[in-house]
Design a protein around this motif. Structure first.
Motif, short mmCIF file in Angstrom:
data_model
loop_
_atom_site.label_atom_id
_atom_site.label_comp_id
_atom_site.label_asym_id
_atom_site.label_seq_id
_atom_site.Cartn_x
_atom_site.Cartn_y
_atom_site.Cartn_z
N ARG A 1 5.00 -1.94 6.14
CA ARG A 1 4.15 -2.76 5.28
C ARG A 1 4.96 -3.90 4.65
O ARG A 1 6.11 -3.69 4.25
CB ARG A 1 3.57 -1.92 4.14
N GLU B 1 -2.77 -2.78 -1.23
CA GLU B 1 -3.06 -1.35 -1.25
C GLU B 1 -3.17 -0.84 -2.70
O GLU B 1 -4.06 -0.07 -3.04
CB GLU B 1 -1.92 -0.62 -0.51
N GLU C 1 1.11 -6.50 1.56
CA GLU C 1 0.25 -5.36 1.95
C GLU C 1 0.35 -4.22 0.94
O GLU C 1 -0.63 -3.55 0.64
CB GLU C 1 0.61 -4.88 3.36
#
Lengths: 99, 360
Positions: free
Chosen positions: A60, A68, A64
């Protein structure tokens, strides 16, 4: 988002952080807290810190990870993520590779 | 009551090296009846339940234990961070691969100097070359490497070259720790203690190296407490953060506590939790109530906890006195006299060290 000028250990949004080989993220059952274990020390983490590190899988990107966590907390955490990771990069607990 | 973070598991006091600065006890033969594999497993389970997160596997030379891989595996399965503290003698590639597969997290390799002649002389056996080879294996297998160096009068002057070697080996950390005067080191103290001039030069080298190596290698430097104004906060407080299990199962609040005149506590007789929470050995110097003056009324009593109980015992015969290293201690003259002697030019050139025996 690029490298901030004047910071030796900034964390670009496109980079993919992962835990350094010599540290381990774990849950300390006896004290009921998340901790980061290193050869000679223990870093106690709050919930957000543990969540961020749990997502640092080298796959990631920072962006990202932030997305999240937006989903999980429903609040802005971007600065928090970057500052937290920068501190741990400086301590050599987290490594970053540019994506 | 606090829970311990770290367990120092002293698996054996046998060692292929015979360093004169060893802190193992003088009566090594009393520790031959070593805990069996199953007993260590039980200790690890109980340690984990008690709150231990880190397990330092040490000795002596832990690689002399044929069951080291099994012990590492058990610790690792319990989620403990495992740290092997070794001379690297016996760390063949095959053994290293087995330990890696068993989950060992970190390796610390000792070196005695920057080159084979001095290193082998201090270690008492040809070992330098094997250490270097083992350090390469550690890096190749993807482990983080710490290079441990115990500093003393006979190697502190080559500290810059030692740092250069650690850099060449791509160590992630280097620990440059001045000798702590327990066990064999205490016996050899007057020959091992460096002079103030030596320490001053070493500190300048360390400061420069830290700057140069920032972000690449952590440089940890531990002063000799004989030269400090205040004592070290031994073990972060008695029965507070750490515990040691000796090869025979004795449980100690400080690795030097073997000889204290207190009732023994052994994992062969009791559980680790009961020993930690209830044994007279662990209760005796917990907190600050036991303190005499000058500690009792000192505003540093929660910072250094009165120093090391074992050092107080070794130097004064009374473990409850202020660590004589402290300049406020009524017994400070003992330390001051030793330091004075280390700084006089009258010592003989060739000084003889008493090596520790290999076999426990």
């Amino acid at each position: 988002m690029g490298v901030e000028p004047g910071m030796t250990t900034s964390v670009p949004a496109s980079s993919r952080p992962r835990l350094a080989r010599h540290v381990r993220l774990t849950f300390d059952r006896a004290r009921e807290q998340h901790v980061l274990l290193q050869p000679e020390s223990v870093v106690v983490l709050n919930r957000t810190g543990a969540d961020i590190l749990g997502l640092c899988d080298g796959q990631r990107t920072v962006t990202e990870i932030e997305e999240e966590l937006h989903g999980r907390y429903n609040r802005v955490v971007d600065d928090e993520v970057q500052h937290f990771l920068a501190r741990l990069v400086a301590k050599r607990c987290v490594e970053i590779s540019d994506g | 009551m606090d829970r311990p973070f770290g367990l120092l598991a002293e698996l054996t006091y046998s060692c292929p090296l015979s360093c004169a600065y060893c802190s193992n006890p003088l009566n090594l033969a009393d520790y031959r009846d070593e805990l069996a594999t199953a007993e260590w497993r039980r200790v690890l389970v109980e340690a984990q339940e008690l709150g231990v997160l880190q397990c330092h596997l040490s000795g002596g030379e832990p690689l002399l234990r044929r069951d080291l891989v099994e012990i590492v595996q058990s610790a690792s399965e319990l989620g403990l961070y495992t740290n092997l503290v070794t001379s690297a003698i016996g760390l063949s590639r095959r053994r290293a691969e087995e330990l890696r597969a068993a989950g060992l997290d970190h390796v610390q390799i000792s070196i005695q100097a920057d080159e084979p002649v001095a290193s082998d002389r201090i270690a008492g056996t040809p070992s330098f070359q094997r250490k270097i080879e083992a350090a390469h294996v550690v890096k190749e297998l993807g482990w983080p490497l710490t290079v441990n160096v115990v500093l003393h009068r006979q190697n502190i002057d080559v500290i810059a070259d030692i740092l250069g070697l650690a850099e060449e080996l791509e160590a992630d950390r280097v620990e440059l720790a001045n000798t702590q005067y327990y066990g064999w080191a205490l016996r050899n103290r007057d020959t091992l203690l460096p002079s103030e001039a030596q320490l001053g030069r070493a500190e300048a080298v360390v400061r420069a190296a830290r700057k140069r190596l920032e972000g690449r290698m952590d440089v940890i430097y531990v002063l000799p407490d004989y030269y400090s104004r205040y004592p070290k906060p031994c073990m972060g407080g008695w029965g507070k953060r750490q515990l040691t299990v000796a090869p025979n199962g004795d449980v100690l609040p400080c690795p030097a506590a073997h000889a204290l005149p207190l009732p023994r506590a052994s994992v062969r007789d009791d559980s680790l939790t009961r020993i930690w929470t209830e044994s007279p050995l662990f209760q005796r110097f917990r907190g600050t109530d036991w303190m005499p003056d000058p500690c009792r009324s000192c505003d540093r009593r929660e910072i250094d906890f009165g120093g090391c109980r074992c050092q107080a015992f070794e130097l004064t015969g009374d473990a409850a006195r202020t660590d004589p290293v402290c300049h406020l201690s009524p017994d400070h003259g003992i330390v001051a006299e030793t330091v004075r002697a280390a700084n006089e030019g009258t010592r003989p050139g060739e000084e003889v060290l008493v090596p520790r025996p290999h076999r426990a």
